[in-house]
Design an enzyme around this catalytic site. Sequence first.
Site, PDB file in Angstrom:
ATOM      1  N   CYS A  24     103.921 -13.811 -12.098  1.00 36.35           N
ATOM      2  CA  CYS A  24     104.471 -15.014 -12.739  1.00 36.35           C
ATOM      3  C   CYS A  24     104.138 -16.254 -11.903  1.00 36.35           C
ATOM      4  O   CYS A  24     103.792 -17.302 -12.440  1.00 36.35           O
ATOM      5  CB  CYS A  24     105.986 -14.902 -12.902  1.00 36.35           C
ATOM      6  SG  CYS A  24     106.523 -13.550 -13.952  1.00 36.35           S
TER       7      CYS A  24
ATOM      8  N   CYS B 203     108.898 -12.351  -9.575  1.00 37.27           N
ATOM      9  CA  CYS B 203     107.668 -11.805 -10.163  1.00 37.27           C
ATOM     10  C   CYS B 203     106.422 -12.489  -9.584  1.00 37.27           C
ATOM     11  O   CYS B 203     106.170 -13.659  -9.868  1.00 37.27           O
ATOM     12  CB  CYS B 203     107.757 -11.993 -11.679  1.00 37.27           C
ATOM     13  SG  CYS B 203     106.221 -11.751 -12.566  1.00 37.27           S
TER      14      CYS B 203
END
Length: 109
Positions: free
Chosen positions: A37, A34
């Site tokens: 993230c 991600c």
Amino acid sequence: MASDKVLTFSDDTFDSEVLKSPVPVLVDFWATWCAPCKAIAPVIDAIADEFDGKVKVGKVNVDDNPGTPGKYGVRGIPTVILFKEGKVVDQVVGAVPKAQLEALIKKAL
């Protein structure tokens, strides 16, 4: 550089580390693939350093621990949820600015 104050929570440790914590806990639900993230990771590290002793900060890898994100309705990552006394206080989805996370924490202190 990752902060040594950011803990790693799992499905197995979530209850004892987060829900039974005597202090508020900020949990970052994330995954290795991600990009947002990765973008918010330095902010999480800074929050962990800034609120050390007042708030516990940790991460849950959603790929390795699917039970906990499912229980809290995590559908997009990163999702950051603040827990206090075993209950969800607030949450944000996405790579948000540090000030937004600080405001979230201040509600629980």
